[in-house]
Design an enzyme around this catalytic site. Structure first.
Site, short mmCIF file in Angstrom:
data_model
loop_
_atom_site.label_atom_id
_atom_site.label_comp_id
_atom_site.label_asym_id
_atom_site.label_seq_id
_atom_site.Cartn_x
_atom_site.Cartn_y
_atom_site.Cartn_z
N ASP A 171 -12.94 11.83 62.57
CA ASP A 171 -13.16 12.33 63.93
C ASP A 171 -14.53 12.99 63.99
OD1 ASP A 171 -13.11 13.61 66.37
OD2 ASP A 171 -11.79 15.22 65.68
N ASP A 176 -12.21 16.48 68.43
CA ASP A 176 -11.05 16.64 69.32
C ASP A 176 -9.73 16.33 68.61
OD1 ASP A 176 -11.22 13.92 69.03
OD2 ASP A 176 -11.33 13.46 71.17
N ASP A 231 -12.54 8.47 65.81
CA ASP A 231 -13.39 7.75 66.76
C ASP A 231 -14.36 6.83 66.01
OD1 ASP A 231 -15.46 9.56 65.91
OD2 ASP A 231 -14.68 11.02 67.36
N ASP A 266 -8.96 -6.00 66.51
CA ASP A 266 -7.57 -6.34 66.79
C ASP A 266 -7.49 -6.86 68.22
OD1 ASP A 266 -4.67 -6.08 66.47
OD2 ASP A 266 -5.12 -4.42 65.12
N GLU A 278 -1.29 -11.92 62.67
CA GLU A 278 -0.15 -11.14 62.20
C GLU A 278 1.06 -12.01 62.51
OE1 GLU A 278 2.33 -7.01 62.71
OE2 GLU A 278 1.84 -8.27 64.39
N HIS A 282 -0.45 -0.22 58.96
CA HIS A 282 -0.15 0.98 59.75
C HIS A 282 1.28 0.98 60.29
CE1 HIS A 282 -1.03 -2.27 62.41
NE2 HIS A 282 -0.50 -1.60 63.41
N ASP A 283 2.10 0.04 59.86
CA ASP A 283 3.43 -0.12 60.45
C ASP A 283 4.58 0.28 59.54
OD1 ASP A 283 2.61 -0.93 62.94
OD2 ASP A 283 2.71 -3.07 62.49
O1 ISL Z 1 9.72 -7.37 62.98
C1 ISL Z 1 8.75 -7.93 63.35
C2 ISL Z 1 8.88 -9.34 63.70
O2 ISL Z 1 8.65 -9.70 65.02
C3 ISL Z 1 7.57 -7.08 63.29
O3 ISL Z 1 7.06 -7.21 62.04
C4 ISL Z 1 6.39 -7.25 64.16
O4 ISL Z 1 5.60 -8.29 63.72
C5 ISL Z 1 5.60 -6.00 64.12
O5 ISL Z 1 6.38 -4.89 64.46
C6 ISL Z 1 4.47 -6.11 65.11
O6 ISL Z 1 3.55 -5.08 64.91
C7 ISL Z 1 2.40 -5.11 65.69
O7 ISL Z 1 2.69 -5.14 67.08
C8 ISL Z 1 3.34 -4.00 67.61
C9 ISL Z 1 2.65 -2.70 67.22
O8 ISL Z 1 3.48 -1.61 67.52
C10 ISL Z 1 2.32 -2.67 65.74
O9 ISL Z 1 1.62 -1.50 65.42
C11 ISL Z 1 1.53 -3.90 65.43
O10 ISL Z 1 1.07 -3.96 64.11
C12 ISL Z 1 3.33 -4.15 69.10
O11 ISL Z 1 2.04 -4.44 69.55
#
Ligand code: ISL
Length: 523
Positions: free
Chosen positions: A13, A17, A21, A90, A256, A314-315
């Site tokens: 950052d 804030d 960024d 992205d 993805e 990040h998921d």
């Molecule tokens: O379970 C899934 C199969 O459809 C998931 O893996 C799915 O691919 C995943 O949750 C998608 O993630 C992405 O899109 C989401 C967002 O919240 C995530 O951060 C992103 O990586 C919605 O845009």
């Protein structure tokens, strides 16, 4: 190439804030270049109400003021390029934010944009048009009282799904790709690319098992076979179109893609479609090495050069925590990363992976991820989204603000970049050495895969040219017998301060438990 994923909200950052960024990332780019990565992928930084932390985009061709300006983006891209880093941004094509002007227009049934989204009449009982469920919980349909129709959303109601069977939607995204190519980006990470096309008749999905009370949204999601909402054959037509759109710029298309079978995956990365796609299951799994080996073999058979190998993004929970935590978790994660680096394709690491970071603990009141806040704190993705720990100053050097946007306990000195740079035995050097090995020994990735096989259910061997990889992911030592004498050139156990016992060329080598070793043969 090796990619490095930057979670924009939490990398650095510069404005004070508490929110990451673009200018902050620009100041920290040397770190990524020092590691030896070739690509930097930025999570969304576009204007967004932030209900899904940027994956709800309200303008695809601008920078959200909380992350800076277009000028900041130009400076970021210029510096990245001067450091030899390619820039991947992205793109979120499956859905927009409900605040996007397209959706606002589409709410009017007489608007020319009505067909840009997926609107359907209620079922005969007045309920949703079918049994599809959203990833973050609840039905995949929300009723629009004014028009009496439901809109489809595979994620939040505030993330309405676009209708990819509409030609104008397709054209709009061609323009978005061109816009960013003209801005100097080198490629695109394509969010939920397997979900774009839906079955044209919108049938119910088959039920695998009845959802039970108390289940989290993700578990409920997997109670259904996603036969009609995900992975439709005609997604590939969209990818071919994108391929044409970006061909003049030679931009990378990195999907993805969530498909578990290698032959389905291979269609998406076939000639003229996507260049590569992430293989996602390893970023959710706990320590299940036999399953991991099976999946790797399946993909090596069907798409040996097009997989983007990852252990985290990040998921979800970080691999160190999923793999048992502590030194054991770090060792296991690096053994898999070392194996993945010798599989061909395009490996990526997620910010902080190079530090061996475990998950952060987030106070219940601070949870921010909609997947958690809508599910009583279950399945939180916040645990991996906390500030990057640069040093031991206030909030680990991430921000000068009193609080970060996602507060978490500070990381100890040995889990910061500064702390690890002072100790050559720390994970950051192991990751760097592995990435640099691919540069000094390009045959690790640029010779065709000859053979990938399981020597035991938890032991993977890969042969390509003069390179042999033996990944012993089992809890026992393994004696590898190679068909030709080879010298070990890298062992993942360096992350635990261990070296290979015998650096001589030979056909028989002892591989310690949970360790991957890369060998080079004489010819
Ligand atoms: O379970 C899934 C199969 O459809 C998931 O893996 C799915 O691919 C995943 O949750 C998608 O993630 C992405 O899109 C989401 C967002 O919240 C995530 O951060 C992103 O990586 C919605 O845009």
């Amino acid at each position: 190439m090796v990619g490095y994923q930057v979670y924009v909200l939490s990398f650095a950052d510069s404005s004070g804030d508490g929110i990451g960024d673009l200018a902050g990332i620009t100041q920290r780019l040397e770190h990524i270049a020092w590691l030896g990565a070739d690509i930097v992928w930025l999570n969304p930084f576009y204007p967004s109400p932030g209900r899904d932390h940027g994956y709800d985009v309200s303008d695809y061709c601008a920078v959200d003021p909380k992350h800076g300006s277009m000028e900041d983006f130009r400076e970021f891209a210029d510096k990245a390029h001067s450091l030899g880093l390619a820039v991947v941004v992205d793109v979120v094509p499956n859905h927009t934010s409900s605040d996007h002007p397209w959706f606002q227009e589409s709410r009017d049934p007489n608007s020319p944009k009505r067909d840009w989204y997926i609107w359907r009449d209620p079922a005969p009982d007045g309920g949703p048009p079918n049994n599809w469920v959203a990833h973050f919980g609840g039905p995949a349909w929300t009723l629009d009282e004014a028009s009496g129709q439901y809109w489809c959303h595979l994620f939040l109601p505030e993330q309405p799904d676009l209708n990819w069977r509409n030609e104008e939607v397709q054209q709009a995204f061609d323009d978005i790709f061109r816009f960013w190519c003209e801005m100097g980006v080198d490629g695109f990470r394509l969010d939920v690319a397997h979900a774009l096309m839906k079955h044209p008749d919108f049938p119910d999905n088959p039920v695998i098992s009845e959802p039970q009370p108390g289940m989290g949204a993700r578990d409920i999601f997997w109670c259904y076979e996603h036969r009609h909402d995900l992975d439709q054959d005609d997604n590939v037509q969209i990818f071919r179109r994108w391929h044409e759109a970006v061909a003049p710029y030679n931009a990378l298309l990195l999907g993805e893609i969530f498909v578990t079978e290698g032959h389905r995956f291979a269609r998406y990365v076939s000639e003229g479609a996507l260049d590569a796609a992430f293989h996602l299951p390893p970023m959710w799994a706990n320590w299940q090495p036999a399953q991991l080996v099976r999946e790797i073999l399946d993909l090596c058979e069907h798409a040996p050069e097009e997989v983007s190998w990852i252990l985290s993004n990040h998921d979800g929970s970080r691999p160190v925590s999923r793999f048992g935590g502590g030194e054991r978790g770090v060792r296991r994660a690096f053994a898999v990363t070392t194996a993945m680096s010798a599989l061909g394709g395009l490996p990526f690491i997620f910010q902080g992976e190079e530090l061996g970071l475990p998950d952060s603990e987030i106070a219940a009141d601070d949870l921010s991820d909609p997947q958690a806040t809508r599910n009583e704190g279950k399945e939180s993705r916040d645990v991996c989204r906390t500030p990057m720990p640069w040093d031991s100053s206030h909030i680990n050097g991430f921000t000068t603000a009193p609080k970060a946007w996602l507060p978490a306990p500070p990381r100890p000195p040995e889990l910061t970049v500064e702390g690890q740079m002072a100790n050559p035995d720390s994970p950051i050097f192991a990751y760097r050495n592995l990435i640099h090995l691919r540069k000094t020994h390009p045959e690790i990735w640029n010779t065709p895969l000859d053979k990938a096989e399981a020597l035991e259910p938890e032991v993977l061997q890969v042969s390509r040219g003069n390179i042999r990889l033996v990944a012993n992911l089992s809890p026992n030592p393994f004696t590898a017998t190679l068909n030709t004498p080879a010298t070990p050139i890298f062992t993942s156990s360096c992350i635990a301060g261990e070296d290979v016992e015998n650096k001589q060329a030979g056909t028989t080598h002892q591989i310690p438990p949970e360790t991957s070793v890369i060998f080079q043969t004489a010819t």
